[in-house]
Design an enzyme around this catalytic site. Sequence first.
Site, PDB file in Angstrom:
ATOM      1  N   HIS A  72       0.834  -1.205   0.000  1.00 49.42           N
ATOM      2  CA  HIS A  72       0.000   0.000   0.000  1.00 49.42           C
ATOM      3  C   HIS A  72       0.869   1.256   0.000  1.00 49.42           C
ATOM      4  CE1 HIS A  72      -4.242  -1.502   1.223  1.00 49.42           C
ATOM      5  NE2 HIS A  72      -3.618  -2.400   0.482  1.00 49.42           N
ATOM      6  N   TYR A 201      -9.424   5.459   7.323  1.00 48.10           N
ATOM      7  CA  TYR A 201      -9.615   5.779   8.743  1.00 48.10           C
ATOM      8  C   TYR A 201     -10.624   6.923   8.791  1.00 48.10           C
ATOM      9  CZ  TYR A 201      -5.284   3.203   9.896  1.00 48.10           C
ATOM     10  OH  TYR A 201      -4.327   2.242  10.073  1.00 48.10           O
ATOM     11  N   PRO A 293      -4.820   0.260  18.557  1.00 49.55           N
ATOM     12  CA  PRO A 293      -4.521  -0.197  17.193  1.00 49.55           C
ATOM     13  C   PRO A 293      -4.604   0.879  16.101  1.00 49.55           C
ATOM     14  CG  PRO A 293      -6.709  -0.931  17.871  1.00 49.55           C
ATOM     15  CD  PRO A 293      -6.083  -0.288  19.067  1.00 49.55           C
ATOM     16  N   LYS A 297       0.537  -0.117  15.003  1.00 51.13           N
ATOM     17  CA  LYS A 297       1.925  -0.179  15.467  1.00 51.13           C
ATOM     18  C   LYS A 297       2.266  -1.387  16.353  1.00 51.13           C
ATOM     19  CE  LYS A 297       3.574   3.277  13.383  1.00 51.13           C
ATOM     20  NZ  LYS A 297       3.419   2.581  12.110  1.00 51.13           N
ATOM     21  N   TYR A 385       3.567   6.598  10.099  1.00 55.52           N
ATOM     22  CA  TYR A 385       2.754   5.451   9.675  1.00 55.52           C
ATOM     23  C   TYR A 385       3.615   4.367   9.017  1.00 55.52           C
ATOM     24  CZ  TYR A 385      -1.403   2.898   8.301  1.00 55.52           C
ATOM     25  OH  TYR A 385      -2.364   1.926   8.175  1.00 55.52           O
TER      26      TYR A 385
HETATM   27  C1  PHB Z   1      -6.350  -4.424  10.502  1.00 51.02           C
HETATM   28  O1  PHB Z   1      -6.351  -4.658   9.283  1.00 51.02           O
HETATM   29  O2  PHB Z   1      -6.732  -5.274  11.325  1.00 51.02           O
HETATM   30  C2  PHB Z   1      -5.885  -3.090  10.971  1.00 51.02           C
HETATM   31  C3  PHB Z   1      -5.385  -2.197  10.055  1.00 51.02           C
HETATM   32  C4  PHB Z   1      -4.964  -0.943  10.468  1.00 51.02           C
HETATM   33  C5  PHB Z   1      -5.063  -0.613  11.805  1.00 51.02           C
HETATM   34  C6  PHB Z   1      -5.543  -1.521  12.728  1.00 51.02           C
HETATM   35  C7  PHB Z   1      -5.959  -2.775  12.312  1.00 51.02           C
HETATM   36  O3  PHB Z   1      -4.669   0.623  12.197  1.00 51.02           O
END
Ligand code: PHB
Length: 394
Positions: A72, A201, A293, A297, A385
């Site tokens: 990505h 997000y 989450p 990280k 990130y």
């Molecule tokens: C996930 O795909 O489970 C996932 C992706 C990004 C995050 C947290 C969890 O920030």
Amino acid sequence: MKTQIAIIGAGPSGLLLGQLLHNAGIANVIIERQTPDYVLSRIRAGVLEQGMVDLLREAGVSQRMDEEGLVHDGFELAFDGRSEHIDLKGLTGGKTVMVYGQTEVTRDLMHAREAAGATTYYSASHVQPHDLKGEQPYVTFEHNGETLRLDCDYIAGCDGFHGVSRQAIPAGVLKEFERVYPFGWLGILADTPPVNEELIYANHERGFALCSMRSPTRTRYYVQVGSDEKVEDWSDERFWDELKARLPAPVAARLITGPSIEKSIAPLRSFVVEPMQYGRLFLLGDAAHIVPPTGAKGLNLAASDVSTLYRILLKVYGEGRTDLLEKYSEICLRRVWKAERFSWWMTSMLHRFPDTDAFSLRMQQTELDYFVSSEAGRKTIAENYVGLPYEAIE
Ligand code: PHB
Ligand code: APR
């Protein structure tokens, strides 16, 4: 029994450390409380930083990740009716992340360990590390009704937040830092095509939402829920309706729903202990720190701890440099705290808090607006990130 490194816990931290050490000719034994199937049934995160991808390649366990993982170049931030693209690659001079589930990383590591013929005790109970301050530490545990003793040079505590390693350190030695957030994430796994090529997000007045994926045919979505919510109260239909309500309208309109394969609620917590070493015991990954989450990280911090301890142990066994062992904690903690900061910031910016009033809502929107409107702000988000660099051990 005798080995060089006793590793407690066969999560990603323990398995990755074990594989790297094994390849380098440093003997190790892993002791895990659960069965392999149980370990593989846990659905966890799925975004790997470049540093972790490189470490998996170094460990020789990257073949399937390189074939099936999704690279990505960016992600979307949705807030205040806007959708902003964060161009990770452009903003960081070419760095990207790899979307590949933690469960798959763990599976690959388990296969590699089995193929290498390294010893793992699964379904071990009453695991207990001893004599941490002495020259000859050891671990006792029960396995198949027998009590076993494993003598070693060092112990790697890779047994997660609820493990025994951290608890084996006498009271008063560790300083704990903690923040428990007043909400959790309800996550769903489904065999549906991702709604978007990149992760989204979303900050919404109904609460945070995240669109993620595991493959072109498998998706992972989350919505923020109150800490007292029960997963039984969330039918698939209710979940999908709530998710759609929180996504930008064009995204919600193209969302493909389907039956859930897994559904669970995870609490959100920030947690760090200092130091991450006590005598001959070293704490790695979730045993030493937890992040919410939101910044993806947790798994990546486990990998940087593994990298640091591995490189120190190479010098210890290769060159007798035992002086470096004392540096483990400080090297790890500098990176840990920066990831804690980013995860806390992302969490603070994107969620509804019980005390969010009109002023704090405007502050949240304005901070997001400020960051995405400025090249410096975007770069700050992007460099965190994709993952801050691993610190050299000397
Ligand atoms: C996930 O795909 O489970 C996932 C992706 C990004 C995050 C947290 C969890 O920030
Ligand atoms: N004895 C032996 N093993 C134990 C014990 C114990 N007393 N307690 C826990 N374990 C095992 C768990 O069953 C688990 O398999 O230790 C392992 C710890 O694995 P994880 O919790 O996955 O922790 P870690 O390997 O550090 O992985 C990094 O970062 O944010 C997270 O989701 C991410 O789980 C990932 C973690």
